[in-house]
Design a protein around this motif. Structure first.
Motif, PDB file in Angstrom:
ATOM      1  N   GLN A 171      40.765  63.669  32.923  1.00  0.00           N
ATOM      2  CA  GLN A 171      39.362  63.851  32.560  1.00  0.00           C
ATOM      3  C   GLN A 171      38.507  62.686  33.042  1.00  0.00           C
ATOM      4  O   GLN A 171      37.367  62.888  33.501  1.00  0.00           O
ATOM      5  N   LEU A 172      39.040  61.472  32.960  1.00  0.00           N
ATOM      6  CA  LEU A 172      38.285  60.311  33.415  1.00  0.00           C
ATOM      7  C   LEU A 172      38.134  60.311  34.933  1.00  0.00           C
ATOM      8  O   LEU A 172      37.078  59.912  35.460  1.00  0.00           O
ATOM      9  N   ILE A 173      39.153  60.788  35.646  1.00  0.00           N
ATOM     10  CA  ILE A 173      39.050  60.901  37.111  1.00  0.00           C
ATOM     11  C   ILE A 173      37.909  61.836  37.476  1.00  0.00           C
ATOM     12  O   ILE A 173      37.067  61.529  38.344  1.00  0.00           O
ATOM     13  N   VAL A 174      37.850  62.986  36.819  1.00  0.00           N
ATOM     14  CA  VAL A 174      36.782  63.953  37.096  1.00  0.00           C
ATOM     15  C   VAL A 174      35.425  63.365  36.714  1.00  0.00           C
ATOM     16  O   VAL A 174      34.434  63.511  37.446  1.00  0.00           O
ATOM     17  N   ALA A 175      35.362  62.666  35.574  1.00  0.00           N
ATOM     18  CA  ALA A 175      34.096  62.079  35.125  1.00  0.00           C
ATOM     19  C   ALA A 175      33.594  61.019  36.101  1.00  0.00           C
ATOM     20  O   ALA A 175      32.374  60.825  36.240  1.00  0.00           O
TER      21      ALA A 175
ATOM     22  N   GLU B 227      38.829  63.237  42.612  1.00  0.00           N
ATOM     23  CA  GLU B 227      39.547  64.507  42.691  1.00  0.00           C
ATOM     24  C   GLU B 227      41.002  64.268  42.313  1.00  0.00           C
ATOM     25  O   GLU B 227      41.599  63.261  42.699  1.00  0.00           O
ATOM     26  N   LEU B 228      41.527  65.208  41.539  1.00  0.00           N
ATOM     27  CA  LEU B 228      42.913  65.084  41.118  1.00  0.00           C
ATOM     28  C   LEU B 228      43.846  65.305  42.291  1.00  0.00           C
ATOM     29  O   LEU B 228      43.652  66.209  43.100  1.00  0.00           O
ATOM     30  N   GLY B 229      44.891  64.453  42.411  1.00  0.00           N
ATOM     31  CA  GLY B 229      45.840  64.584  43.501  1.00  0.00           C
ATOM     32  C   GLY B 229      46.785  65.747  43.259  1.00  0.00           C
ATOM     33  O   GLY B 229      46.790  66.401  42.211  1.00  0.00           O
TER      34      GLY B 229
ATOM     35  N   THR C 292      42.263  54.873  41.531  1.00  0.00           N
ATOM     36  CA  THR C 292      43.639  54.680  42.010  1.00  0.00           C
ATOM     37  C   THR C 292      44.590  54.446  40.847  1.00  0.00           C
ATOM     38  O   THR C 292      45.692  55.008  40.791  1.00  0.00           O
ATOM     39  N   ARG C 293      44.143  53.654  39.911  1.00  0.00           N
ATOM     40  CA  ARG C 293      44.984  53.359  38.753  1.00  0.00           C
ATOM     41  C   ARG C 293      45.192  54.605  37.897  1.00  0.00           C
ATOM     42  O   ARG C 293      46.306  54.884  37.429  1.00  0.00           O
TER      43      ARG C 293
ATOM     44  N   VAL D  48      48.474  59.587  36.111  1.00  0.00           N
ATOM     45  CA  VAL D  48      48.668  61.039  36.132  1.00  0.00           C
ATOM     46  C   VAL D  48      49.984  61.401  36.817  1.00  0.00           C
ATOM     47  O   VAL D  48      50.692  62.319  36.412  1.00  0.00           O
ATOM     48  N   ASP D  49      50.312  60.696  37.884  1.00  0.00           N
ATOM     49  CA  ASP D  49      51.504  61.020  38.668  1.00  0.00           C
ATOM     50  C   ASP D  49      52.791  60.427  38.091  1.00  0.00           C
ATOM     51  O   ASP D  49      53.884  60.751  38.577  1.00  0.00           O
TER      52      ASP D  49
END
Length: 238
Positions: free
Chosen positions: A223-227, A231-233, A202-203, A208-209
């Protein structure tokens, strides 16, 4: 004859009036000059003092400008000499002994010294220097203290417990300053360290947004979200 005589008398009368007017004008001018000289004798020192103050002030201002330029040049030369040492440890030592001419300049020197100490593997010395800068009170810009506080946490690394890192980074994140999003990134890493994956995702998505996120920070957060298996919003801008 009568007309001629009357004409001559009129001319003579006009001449006398003209002479009287000239005399009055000369007397008036003389009185004005006397008054002017009297005023000058009485108040002339004020005008002279004003001229001296203006000339002296201009000369002093030029002198101070010259002094400031010479001081800035000497400081710059000494700083470049300190940074020209062969290794990071020597540069850190030279910068640590550097005596800057102002508080703001000293803070910049201390930040440079801390960076060199980190490069030399002296993390504890760097943390101590950064902590001192972060706690400095004065007229220097707040951003310097925020940078020092941020770098102090990074320099300490795992030597600081996660809860302590969280407290310090939350203070920077909540300030809304230039380092707020970078502090959010570090908070996400603390979340991951503590096993709070959803909170970290969430953070990171918030980073990103964000409208003011830099391309490099957005890329790292994505990249950290994917790792982490997220899923990217839709608002990633990718």
């Amino acid at each position: 004859m009568l007309l001629s005589s009357g004409y001559e008398e009129a001319n003579q009368g006009g001449s006398r009036v003209s002479e009287t007017d000239s005399f009055i004008q000369e007397v008036t001018e003389e009185v004005r000059r006397d008054r002017l000289f009297a005023l000058f004798r009485r108040y002339g020192w004020i005008a002279i003092l004003a001229v001296l103050l203006i000339v002296g002030g201009a000369a002093w201002n030029e002198y101070r400008k010259s002094e400031n330029r010479a001081e800035a040049q000497a400081t710059g030369d000494a700083l470049l000499e300190a940074l020209d040492r062969d290794d990071a440890a020597a540069r850190a030592e030279a910068l640590g002994a550097f005596d800057a001419p102002s508080e703001e300049a000293q803070i910049v020197v201390d930040l440079l010294a801390a960076g060199e100490a980190l490069e030399a593997g002296r993390a504890e010395a760097a943390t101590e220097t950064l902590g001192a800068v972060a706690s400095t009170s004065g007229e220097a810009p707040e951003i310097y203290r925020e940078i020092a506080a941020f770098k102090a946490v990074l320099a300490a690394g795992t030597r600081l417990p996660p809860e302590e890192r969280r407290v310090r980074m939350e203070a920077l994140a909540s300030s809304g300053g230039p380092l707020a999003l970078l502090a959010e990134e570090q908070l996400a890493l603390v979340d991951v360290e503590e096993g709070r994956t959803e909170a970290a995702l969430t953070r990171l998505q918030g980073i990103v947004d964000a409208a003011n996120v830099s391309p490099g920070l957005r890329r790292r957060a994505s990249q950290l979200i994917v790792a982490l298996g997220g899923e990217l919003g839709s608002g990633t801008g990718q």
